[in-house]
Design an enzyme around this catalytic site. Structure first.
Site, short mmCIF file in Angstrom:
data_model
loop_
_atom_site.label_atom_id
_atom_site.label_comp_id
_atom_site.label_asym_id
_atom_site.label_seq_id
_atom_site.Cartn_x
_atom_site.Cartn_y
_atom_site.Cartn_z
N ARG A 28 0.84 -1.20 0.00
CA ARG A 28 0.00 0.00 0.00
C ARG A 28 0.88 1.25 0.00
O ARG A 28 1.32 1.71 1.06
CB ARG A 28 -0.92 0.00 1.22
CG ARG A 28 -1.96 -1.10 1.22
CD ARG A 28 -2.88 -0.92 2.41
NE ARG A 28 -3.97 -1.88 2.42
CZ ARG A 28 -4.99 -1.85 3.29
NH1 ARG A 28 -5.01 -0.90 4.21
NH2 ARG A 28 -5.94 -2.74 3.23
N ASP A 39 2.07 5.09 -0.11
CA ASP A 39 1.53 6.31 0.50
C ASP A 39 1.23 7.37 -0.57
O ASP A 39 1.60 7.23 -1.74
CB ASP A 39 2.53 6.89 1.50
CG ASP A 39 2.71 6.00 2.72
OD1 ASP A 39 1.81 5.20 3.03
OD2 ASP A 39 3.78 6.12 3.37
N ARG A 82 10.94 5.90 3.75
CA ARG A 82 11.20 7.35 3.77
C ARG A 82 11.88 7.80 5.06
O ARG A 82 12.63 8.77 5.07
CB ARG A 82 9.90 8.11 3.53
CG ARG A 82 9.39 7.92 2.10
CD ARG A 82 8.30 8.90 1.77
NE ARG A 82 7.06 8.57 2.42
CZ ARG A 82 6.25 9.47 2.98
NH1 ARG A 82 6.57 10.75 3.00
NH2 ARG A 82 5.11 9.10 3.52
#
Length: 277
Positions: A49, A51, A208
């Site tokens: 999934r 972002d 990230r």
């Protein structure tokens, strides 16, 4: 009948992968197109999934259709019914989503839980001369020069089976233990810095956060040893870097005969006992 679909998308104008009311998402667009083609609701399961703002070249999903529905989708198309499905989906999907292929897989295949690894790439330019406005939605423009050797040295201790709580947004009941098999940096001939991260799975914002930590080392704000100290602390303190430099490049799966065994492994929640071993 289980069908695997491989697709790519530019995440710039999507509010992430997961379907959300009144928001444009990749899942929402794909399920809407599938519903139009099949003429009934179709739920999709994805490998990862992504972002808001994150892109994909190698996203994988699976759907379940009856043979009758797939035959009806194909109509008079002379090739494989799954090829007809690809053509019809691409005729309905917006230009920032493309389906590359679709094919029938064993019932044991699960796009999410069967995956052995996911490979992400994070792209950065660290010189004003290299900033290209045509790639601004896919490459992070960083205002200071980065030391790739220092970033690779800081990355090395982060590889392995670890608790990445320091780099994750924790979710109730979810483990933050992951197996990272690669975390490396290289500068391409065109000057773009590419960070490659491979793991069996990732928790929310993990890639990230890792990138944010290593950029701090690369520009000299933190010493090389700091990244390992952050990992050991298990307390979130590294910044989450911008989403648009991140792309899901590829997802790896076992051979068909090993799908059942893989599913049993991934459905078993990891604990800290594994780290001690």
């Amino acid at each position: 009948m289980r069908i695997r679909i491989d697709l790519a998308y530019d995440g710039t104008d999507f509010k992430g992968w997961a379907r959300q009311p009144d928001l444009r998402t990749v899942q929402g667009e794909l399920e809407a197109a599938l519903g139009s083609v099949v003429r009934e609701p179709v739920a999709v399961t994805c490998a990862g999934r992504t972002d808001t703002g994150v892109h994909a070249r190698g996203q994988v999903v699976h759907i379940d259709l009856t043979p009758e529905l797939l035959t009806a989708v194909a109509g008079r198309y002379e090739g494989l019914p799954t090829d007809a499905l690809v053509r019809r989906l691409n005729g309905l999907l917006p230009g920032d989503i493309r389906v590359a292929r679709a094919y029938v897989v064993p019932d044991e295949f699960d796009a999410r839980f069967s995956a052995l690894w996911r490979r992400y790439a994070y792209r950065i330019v660290d010189s004003v001369e290299l900033v290209d406005p045509l790639t601004r939605n896919h490459v992070l423009a960083w205002p200071r020069a980065l030391d790739i050797e220092a970033m690779n040295a800081a990355s090395a201790p982060l590889v392995g089976l670890n608790d990445y709580a320091s780099f994750c947004k924790k979710r109730e009941g979810a483990t933050t233990i992951r197996q990272v098999t690669e975390l490396s940096w290289r500068r391409q001939s065109d000057g773009i810095i590419v960070g490659t991260v491979v793991a069996d799975a990732f928790c929310h914002s993990m890639v990230r956060s890792l990138v944010g930590c290593l950029i701090a080392v690369g520009e000299g704000r933190k010493p090389v040893e700091w990244a390992e100290e952050v990992l050991a602390g298990r307390v979130r303190e590294s910044a989450v870097i911008a989403a648009h430099g991140l792309t899901l490049e590829e997802v790896g799966y076992p051979a068909d005969e090993d799908l059942g065994a893989r599913l049993a492994i991934t459905m078993n929640r990891r604990t800290e006992d594994e780290l001690d071993g």
